[in-house]
Scaffold this motif. Structure first.
Motif, mmCIF file in Angstrom:
data_model
loop_
_atom_site.group_PDB
_atom_site.id
_atom_site.type_symbol
_atom_site.label_atom_id
_atom_site.label_comp_id
_atom_site.label_asym_id
_atom_site.label_seq_id
_atom_site.Cartn_x
_atom_site.Cartn_y
_atom_site.Cartn_z
ATOM 1 N N GLU A 160 35.714 5.037 13.563
ATOM 2 C CA GLU A 160 36.461 4.876 12.008
ATOM 3 C C GLU A 160 35.007 4.331 10.884
ATOM 4 O O GLU A 160 35.073 4.642 9.851
ATOM 5 N N ASP A 161 34.294 3.916 12.050
ATOM 6 C CA ASP A 161 32.850 3.169 10.879
ATOM 7 C C ASP A 161 32.107 4.100 10.922
ATOM 8 O O ASP A 161 31.248 3.500 9.861
ATOM 9 N N SER B 268 39.486 -3.561 6.023
ATOM 10 C CA SER B 268 39.213 -2.593 7.069
ATOM 11 C C SER B 268 38.227 -3.272 8.577
ATOM 12 O O SER B 268 37.697 -2.718 9.230
#
Length: 126
Positions: free
Chosen positions: A89-90, A63
């Motif tokens: 999303e980090d 990812s």
């Protein structure tokens, strides 16, 4: 005993960059392989990146591959995580960890790491 202290977290817009640092004290820094993990609210802690004792080998989660870079300065007893092209999303608390293993076997397994920092919050806004 090893003490790990992370810094460099903060709030950044999507597409931006941050550089995390983890300062180590205690036993010889070069005795440890180092890793970065992260934990988002309601989720399990997940592997992000790892680096060998000498810094010649690195591993990344799929990812973050191509966006994050782990490095270390064995003279300054510090490991870094350069994070580019950040995504919402980090967003997570990022933890630095160390282990005495001489190899990167099982490097994604948090249970193989001996010492952990307190974590630093990274928030990426959309």
């Amino acid at each position: 005993q090893v003490q790990l202290v992370e810094s460099g977290g903060g709030l950044v817009q999507a597409g931006g960059s941050l550089r995390l640092s983890c300062a180590a004290s205690g036993r010889t820094f070069t005795s440890y392989t180092m890793g970065w993990f992260r934990q988002a609210p309601g989720k399990e802690r997940e592997f992000v990146a790892a680096i060998s004792r000498s810094g010649d080998m690195t591993r990344y989660a799929d990812s973050v591959k191509g966006r994050f870079t782990i490095s270390r300065d064995n003279f300054k007893n510090t490991v870094f995580l350069q994070m580019n092209s950040l995504k919402p999303e980090d967003t997570a608390v990022y933890y630095c960890a160390s282990r005495s293993s001489a190899t990167l076997l099982s490097y994604t397994n948090a249970g193989t790491y001996d010492y952990w920092g307190q974590g630093t919050q990274v928030t990426v806004s959309s």
